[in-house]
Enzyme design. Structure first.
Site, PDB file in Angstrom:
ATOM      1  CB  SER A 220      -0.924   0.005   1.210  1.00 28.07           C
ATOM      2  OG  SER A 220      -0.213   0.417   2.360  1.00 28.07           O
ATOM      3  CE  LYS A 221       1.247   7.398  -3.864  1.00 24.30           C
ATOM      4  NZ  LYS A 221       0.498   8.211  -4.803  1.00 24.30           N
TER       5      LYS A 221
END
Length: 489
Positions: free
Chosen positions: A264-265
């Site tokens: 995930s970013k």
RNA sequence: GCCCCCAUGGACUAACGGUUAGGUCACCACUCUUUCAAGGUGGCAGUGGCGGUUCGAUUCCGCCUGGGGGCACCA
């Protein structure tokens, strides 16, 4: 029949590693089979789709060297403006431009009584879900609009409700397919609830658009992420409702973050383009991505792209998820960098050199400097740091200030002054001679000289560096260093 | 809650049911070297657990555990 595969990203957010690998595997598969690779943009999410995201997908594929046979292309017109156009016989390649197809086919299902209009509101559905959660019952649509009479429909419509089209999922049916990487997978249709295929706005939902497009585009093999396994039975049901031929399916394992959770970013997972920006070669990225979920029998690690195309096969794709490891990517980058000439590295790093302000120096110099430091480059982004000091007007000596014997350097300066043929070999010969005369160990001379010339304790081969800098600069830097450490001239 | 997928060292992976469980990255040591890298040599480290099938399970089956995905008018 010749192979036709597609990469069908939704243009929401940035282009991440997982998508890149899915695209790569599709492409490798197509190339391996001498088939076609198609890019289709699944932009039916009207709220989240962005043009920016489409660009990042296109740029990401370009970075990897993945070319598509059909799909959208960014084209510059005479005025230099960029336009996104489609190319191919099965277009358009944006789902938002294919609306007519979907409504036509939804109508067909409606007519065949394989789908129905549903008038439930979001609130009603939400309430239903809540109740199901509370009662710990399976979550999903309960089919309350399945058998509405004409009259009831009129009434609901008169209330101003906009209907959606729901697919009528046949009950008690076992749905089985052979996944090209996992083997047989089966589901029971009782676990699948009637799902929406056309929204109130008339736009299709993913599962419907995907099937219609894959059919119309004559896709033979659907290669996508594991997160689509549970969509597959729904899609098969749609294929069956139309009596369409069902393509092969292959589901690739997920790529996970270092802690085994989803990439995930927020946790620092980076977009593909960031890796390009940092100077990871496309060869290394492709090689690494290929290895993330696929391997040969002999566990070969280093691949050139053509070899990858030749050897790739879905049957050797792994079933278990893989963790993205930048260490190995870096190692592969070094390996691929070794195969490139200084000239090529210069070309590829030009943008980075420019950003660092080094483009003001002659190309010949820059290439020579790169040659000097070539084996130390791990990624292109390192280059300005590696070679910057060669061009600097002022050297920062704070790393080497503890040196306290300027007299050695002052004598050495005289030696350098008298070298007429200022080439590495000759300089080395003279400096070594000097060490001998002065009864000094080479280290006692070489190190200070390096410090004076570079301000650092590490760097390129010393005498090659002297040659590169030239006599004048060498002398100037020695004088400056002596001055800085407080010695007398 | 229901459905589906997965499980070899820290990471990527290899192994027709029979191997001292192999390779690569990382790590550690040594080595080469004017420095730093790179290179070379060596080392550390693994089949999640319990049953079953079998003369023999990393491999086949079941259960458990753990991880992941899905159950939307997101894709």
């Amino acid at each position: 029949m010749s192979v036709r595969v597609r990469f069908a990203p939704s243009p929401t957010g940035y282009f991440h590693i997982g998508s890149a690998r899915t695209a790569l595997y599709n492409w490798l598969y197509a190339k391996n089979h001498r088939g076609k690779f198609i890019l289709r943009i699944e932009d039916t999410d009207e709220v989240r789709s962005t043009v920016h995201s489409i660009r990042s997908i296109i740029n990401g594929l370009k970075y990897l060297g993945i070319k598509w046979d059909e799909g959208p292309f960014i084209i510059k017109n005479e005025r230099g403006d960029e336009q996104i156009l489609s190319r191919g016989d099965y277009g358009p390649y944006f789902q938002t431009l294919r609306k007519n197809f979907y409504s036509k086919f939804a109508d067909e299902l409606l007519k065949k009584d394989l789908a129905y209009l549903c008038f439930c509101t979001q609130e009603e559905l939400e309430e239903m879900r809540k109740k199901q959660m509370k009662e710990k019952k399976p979550i999903g649509y309960d089919g309350r609009c399945r058998n509405l009479s004409v009259k009831e429909r009129e009434k609901l419509r008169a209330e101003g409700r906009q209907p959606v089209v729901r697919f009528k999922v046949p009950q008690g049916k076992k749905i089985t397919f052979v996944d090209l990487v996992r083997g047989e997978i089966s589901f029971n249709s009782d676990d699948i609830k009637d799902f929406v295929i056309l929204r109130a706005t008339g736009s299709p939902t993913y599962n419907f658009a995907c099937v219609v497009d894959d059919h119309l585009m004559e896709i033979t093999d659907v290669i996508r992420g594991e997160d689509h396994i549970s969509n597959t039975p729904k899609q098969i049901l749609i294929y069956e409702a139309f009596s369409w031929e069902i393509p092969n399916f292959a589901h690739l394992p997920m790529i996970l973050d270092v802690d085994g959770s989803r990439l995930s970013k927020r946790k620092g997972a980076r977009s593909l383009l960031e890796y390009e920006d940092e100077g990871f070669l496309k060869e290394a990225m492709v090689n690494y991505l290929a290895l993330l979920g696929w391997g040969t029998q002999d566990s070969q690690n280093f691949f050139e792209i053509p070899e990858l195309i030749e050897k790739f096969s879905l049957s050797r794709v792994n079933t278990s998820p893989a963790i993205f490891d930048e260490n190995k990517l870096l190692w592969l980058n070094i390996q691929h960098l070794k195969k490139l000439s200084a000239e090529e590295i210069f070309k590829r790093s030009y943008k980075i050199l420019k950003e660092a302000g080094l483009d003001v120096y002659p190309e010949g110099f820059l290439k020579k400097a790169i040659e000097l430091e070539k084996e130390k480059i791990k990624k292109l982004r390192d280059i300005p740091v590696l070679i910057g000091f060669l061009f600097a007007d002022e050297i920062d000596y704070k790393e080497v200030l503890e040196f306290e014997k300027p007299e050695i350097l002052l004598k050495l300066k005289e030696i350098l002054k008298n070298i007429s043929d200022f080439k590495a070999q000759e300089i080395e010969r003279k400096v070594r001679e000097f060490c001998k005369e002065q009864n000094l160990r080479t280290k006692e001379v070489f190190h200070p000289l390096r410090w004076a010339l570079s301000g650092r304790k590490w760097g390129p081969s010393l005498f090659a560096m002297c040659e590169f800098l030239g006599k004048e600069v060498c002398i100037k830097r020695i004088e400056k260093f002596v001055e800085v450490i407080g010695g007398k001239k």
